[in-house]
Design an enzyme around this catalytic site. Sequence first.
Site, PDB file in Angstrom:
ATOM      1  N   LYS A  48       0.864  -1.180   0.000  1.00 19.51           N
ATOM      2  CA  LYS A  48       0.000   0.000   0.000  1.00 19.51           C
ATOM      3  C   LYS A  48       0.900   1.230   0.000  1.00 19.51           C
ATOM      4  CE  LYS A  48      -3.879   2.204   2.354  1.00 19.51           C
ATOM      5  NZ  LYS A  48      -3.370   3.577   2.181  1.00 19.51           N
ATOM      6  N   PHE A  51      -1.738   0.578 -10.371  1.00 19.19           N
ATOM      7  CA  PHE A  51      -2.186  -0.752  -9.956  1.00 19.19           C
ATOM      8  C   PHE A  51      -3.431  -1.253 -10.683  1.00 19.19           C
ATOM      9  CE2 PHE A  51      -3.393   2.317  -6.539  1.00 19.19           C
ATOM     10  CZ  PHE A  51      -4.762   2.391  -6.780  1.00 19.19           C
ATOM     11  N   ARG A  62     -16.844   1.569  -2.990  1.00 15.26           N
ATOM     12  CA  ARG A  62     -16.131   0.839  -1.940  1.00 15.26           C
ATOM     13  C   ARG A  62     -16.698  -0.577  -1.849  1.00 15.26           C
ATOM     14  NH1 ARG A  62     -12.812   2.915   1.578  1.00 15.26           N
ATOM     15  NH2 ARG A  62     -13.660   5.031   1.283  1.00 15.26           N
ATOM     16  N   LYS A 113      -7.647  -3.142   2.268  1.00 16.55           N
ATOM     17  CA  LYS A 113      -6.391  -2.635   2.810  1.00 16.55           C
ATOM     18  C   LYS A 113      -6.050  -3.419   4.074  1.00 16.55           C
ATOM     19  CE  LYS A 113      -8.785   1.352   4.867  1.00 16.55           C
ATOM     20  NZ  LYS A 113      -8.825   2.841   4.936  1.00 16.55           N
TER      21      LYS A 113
END
Length: 281
Positions: free
Chosen positions: A47, A119, A189, A195
């Site tokens: 991340k 990404f 989302r 994460k």
Amino acid sequence: MKRRHFLMAAGLASALPPLARAAAPALMLADVYRPGMPLEGYWVSEKYDGVRGYWDGKQLWTRGGTRVAAPAWFTAPLPAVPLDGELWAGRGRFELATSTVRSQIPNDTAWREIRFMVFDLPAQPGDFDARLAALRKLLPITAAPWVVPVAQQRATTHEALQALLNKTVKLGGEGLMLHRGGAPYRGERNADLLKVKPYDDAEARVVGHTAGQGRHASHLGALVVETPEGRRFKLGGGFTDAQRRDPPPVGTWVTYRYNGTNPSGLPRFARFMRVRSEPGI
């Protein structure tokens, strides 16, 4: 304390003038990984702690729809297809990334320190497995070493994931990301993107200030913040003396860390981490 700070402590200061904006791009946003969640089919990567960057094929934008005034040399080699990634200045250099990206007068020297860690390909058909294969063919670009395809590896077990997390954090990284290989790109989302961090964190908007006491008298005591869901609470810890003297103004988004939630749903032991230019990944 300066008059501006008195106004801020009273919660009367206005937010900073907004930068040039457009409609926010519909980007995929991350949920939070919890032990016990299935890892089959997921890819894992670092991340990167910077500013979310979206290249629409012609122009670079932040997640919130702010146009990024990058130097022409930075964007000229980018392909004419949408790219989703992070504008990153390296581990432990979040402030450099945010100040560089937010400036509407590009600092060429500072931009030489920025990498566009890509990404995903939002407009590419297929699931993430297919998009990743296409990304690996598209990047890297020889003429633009600052545009970097994010390294991905298959996730295996929770124990292996935790070991990789510990290693990454020890080296100065923020955490990990999990992408579900079979997932389409959805601009919302969801659990197709997760994460993985050593603590809980979230973001809230500053809506007021309270004055300090004791050695913090005449300076900031706590920020009054509001979550995206409308919950309000105070952040009283985690500030440096400089931040107490010159606290984030009303309207600013901040990141805080916490240890779970109370029965009411409010975060336990919430502490200020830093200012964010806008909500993050």
